[in-house]
Design an enzyme around this catalytic site. Structure first.
Site, short mmCIF file in Angstrom:
data_model
loop_
_atom_site.label_atom_id
_atom_site.label_comp_id
_atom_site.label_asym_id
_atom_site.label_seq_id
_atom_site.Cartn_x
_atom_site.Cartn_y
_atom_site.Cartn_z
N ASP A 299 38.51 31.02 40.39
CA ASP A 299 39.03 31.66 41.60
C ASP A 299 38.40 31.14 42.88
O ASP A 299 38.95 31.34 43.96
CB ASP A 299 38.89 33.18 41.51
CG ASP A 299 39.93 33.78 40.55
OD1 ASP A 299 40.93 33.10 40.27
OD2 ASP A 299 39.73 34.91 40.09
N TYR A 383 43.75 40.39 40.66
CA TYR A 383 42.40 40.94 40.77
C TYR A 383 41.92 41.04 42.21
O TYR A 383 42.29 40.24 43.06
CB TYR A 383 41.41 40.06 39.99
CG TYR A 383 41.19 40.54 38.58
CD1 TYR A 383 40.47 41.71 38.34
CD2 TYR A 383 41.68 39.84 37.48
CE1 TYR A 383 40.26 42.16 37.05
CE2 TYR A 383 41.48 40.28 36.19
CZ TYR A 383 40.76 41.44 35.97
OH TYR A 383 40.55 41.90 34.71
NI NI Z 1 38.83 41.91 34.01
#
Ligand code: NI
Length: 638
Positions: A299, A383
């Protein structure tokens, strides 16, 4: 023209890069014959000066600011690295072949459009009963490196699909299992639609908006008031709070960066960290199936923790008197833009700092703990990651990642139980996965010459010197070289690592130190021969230590996207350089293994991961003795 940029905004070598500086660097590049209209700016950041340069600089001296740029000239898998010297207008240009920048926004959008227009994909959606293709959410994912022919020489992504019944619907409640698209995102061209078969799309709603749930009504307000204002002061990106001083900035890849962290002790600021930032993170998935086995998101290097940072102007996540810092980034076309309120800073009460109630004198002394919080939040796809640095009155530094957001999901046929995923709702599962972060700590404990000791506390064998068999003591091992310093945590021996300055002693004659106290953390679970273990070598150990080198910036190397692996920490540390009494960098990997729970659905309560940096003989005694008692009547009983 760009030459001679000496913006009055910039008053320190570590000041954040400004919009004017970005514009000046872009203008220099655009005026160079090598670059065309097709050139895209994948990265622009400050070429940070070294510790020695910063220490040699004094206010009033000129600044020779330099800007690092990463350019892509066309759709090939090559980049051009540029360092632009703003004072002289010089460009240093280095083509790097066979590597990719992180996924570009413009190309991600091109990939989505290419999929939407693809007849085979449209057919795969209709086969699943989806008539309105506008309801399909298309998520481009980093494709990884698996020896698939589509990967060769291209910048590609794989796309996954979800249904949103309304524009605000939680698409992760409705994953479209069985379909993956390979897309050449630089050319906007679908390479392959893989369809492994229809699985019914889960239908239960997964929305978490206030209007979607029945809200409890018995929470009374908690108000934080600071009638005299906060105890910090801010000058540019320089922060003073209590005895702490530090600078903050944002990088589009690394997100929040701390610079030059020090603590004032007996009238002088003692350095502790020259720089600290998350340089990489990886989210490897543990399901071996065709839909999920390739999912290994980096990420930072593939998306960018700064590029994905929330503007906290949308709604604040902190309480109290807050100072915000904006972040300045560049668009892929080289236009500077500001993310307002990208960094939040405030103070928090943190319970008891220290206390003793002396029964003989009947004196009860207690001090309140307070911490300075410097944070930013990045949303990367499903996320959300909060990055929180805490500074305490007693010289402790803590770093905490708050993991929240929405699980990456899969559809499960009625009656089936997945082997590598948890059921979280009817016909909806979430694959097992890990989140492993690497924070780079450029140590500066009372100066640049530091060593690292590993400390394990062991029992002593019984014998004449240990007649009650009770003895235990710490055993300290100097980590002498890079390979010796590839370490993992050991909670059974209370293992920690001390960053020691052998040339600076406390009043007891002991070299001063800060200790890195690990939390409960895994390392990478994928097998060593897996693609992700090759690409995320940094995650196979918790601790790495290297001698400082200016080009060793990110734990998985500068180009993790579609990289075959081996770059970053495993490669550098193979040189096995000495790390004794050097200018050293610690690289600490930590995180969580996530076996999803039903309680993680439809949005996850925060899970925490992190570590502490605690003074260990750095001070002569408790440095927070001078914290005054709290004013009277701070407790109140109804
Ligand atoms: Ni997770």
């Amino acid at each position: 023209m760009a030459q001679g940029v000496s913006s009055t905004e910039v008053q320190h070598p570590l000041a954040a890069l400004t919009a004017a500086e970005i514009a000046a660097a872009v203008a220099l590049v655009k005026s160079h014959p090598t670059f065309t209209e097709a050139t895209r700016f994948a990265y622009i950041g400050l070429a940070e000066p070294s510790k020695a340069q910063v220490r040699a600089w004094s206010p009033g001296q000129s600044l020779s600011r330099r800007v690092r740029l990463m350019l892509v000239a066309g759709p090939e898998a090559d980049v051009v690295e540029v360092v632009a010297s703003l004072a002289t207008g010089e460009l240093s240009i280095t083509p790097v072949l066979g590597v990719r920048p992180g996924l570009l926004f413009e190309e991600s959008f091109a990939a989505i459009v290419a999929v939407q227009e693809n007849a085979q994909w449209q057919e795969a959606m209709r086969k699943r009963g989806i008539e309105d293709l506008e309801t399909v959410q298309i998520d481009p994912w980093p494709a990884g490196s698996f020896g698939v022919s589509h990967e060769e020489g291209r910048r590609i992504c794989r796309c996954l699909f979800y249904v949103r019944h309304t524009p605000e619907d939680n698409g992760y409640a409705h994953p479209i299992e069985g379909v993956v698209a390979f897309v050449d995102m630089a050319r906007g061209e679908v390479l392959e639609i893989v369809d492994t078969g229809v699985v019914p799309i889960p239908t239960e709603c997964g929305n978490y908006y206030p209007e979607s749930v029945s809200l409890r009504d018995d929470l009374k307000p908690v108000e934080i008031t600071q009638p005299e204002g906060p105890s910090f002061s801010v000058e540019g990106n320089l922060v003073h709070w209590q005895k702490w001083s530090l600078r903050v900035s944002m990088d589009s890849v690394e997100g929040l960066i701390l610079h030059d962290v020090g603590y004032e002790d007996q009238g002088r600021v003692r350095p502790i960290l020259f720089r600290a930032a998350v340089t990489e993170m990886v989210v490897p998935y543990g399901d071996p199936g065709p839909m999920h086995g390739w999912k290994n998101a980096f990420d930072a290097g593939e998306w960018g923790l700064g590029r994905m940072a929330n503007s906290l102007a949308l709604g604040c996540d902190c309480l109290g008197v807050i100072h915000y810092f904006d972040a300045v980034f560049s668009s892929e076309r080289g236009h500077p833009y500001v993310v307002q309120n990208a960094i939040c800073m405030h103070e928090e009460d943190y319970g008891i700092l220290w206390k003793h109630n002396d029964p003989r004198s009947e004196r009860n002394e207690v001090r309140r703990s307070r911490r300075l919080v410097v944070s930013s939040i990045a949303t990367v796809g499903n996320y959300d990651y909060g990055f929180f640095w805490y500074f305490y009155l007693d010289g402790t530094i803590q770093f905490e990642v708050k993991l929240t957001g929405i699980l990456s999901t899969m559809a499960v046929a009625p009656g089936e139980q997945p082997e590598f995923a948890s059921m979280v709702a009817p016909q909806l599962a979430a694959p097992f996965h890990q989140h492993l972060f690497n924070v780079r700590l450029d140590a500066d404990v009372d100066g640049p010459s530091n060593s690292v000791h590993e400390v394990d506390t062991h029992p002593v064998p019984p014998g004449p010197d240990n007649p009650w068999s009770n003895a235990f003591a710490p055993v300290t091992t100097l980590l002498e070289t890079e390979t010796a310093a590839r370490r993992v945590i050991n909670p059974a021996t209370s293992r920690y690592w001390k960053i020691v300055n052998p040339r600076s002693e406390n009043r007891l004659g002991i070299p001063v130190a800060y200790k890195l106290v690990p939390g409960s953390t895994p390392t990478l679970l994928a097998n060593p021969d897996s693609s992700v273990a090759q690409r995320a070598g940094f995650a196979t150990r918790n601790l790495w230590v290297t001698p400082y080198a200016p080009d060793e910036r990110r734990a998985a190397g500068d180009y993790p996207n579609q990289h075959a692996g081996g770059d970053g920490l495993p490669r550098w540390t193979a040189a096995d350089r000495s790390i004794v009494e050097r200018d050293i960098v610690l690289w600490y990997t930590f995180g969580v293994t996530h076996v999803p729970r039903p309680e993680d659905w439809p949005v996850m309560p925060v899970e925490y991961a992190g570590f502490m940096l605690v003074p260990h003989g750095f001070f002569d005694r408790n440095p927070a003795l001078d914290v005054p008692p709290p004013p009277g009547a701070t407790c109140h009983t109804e």
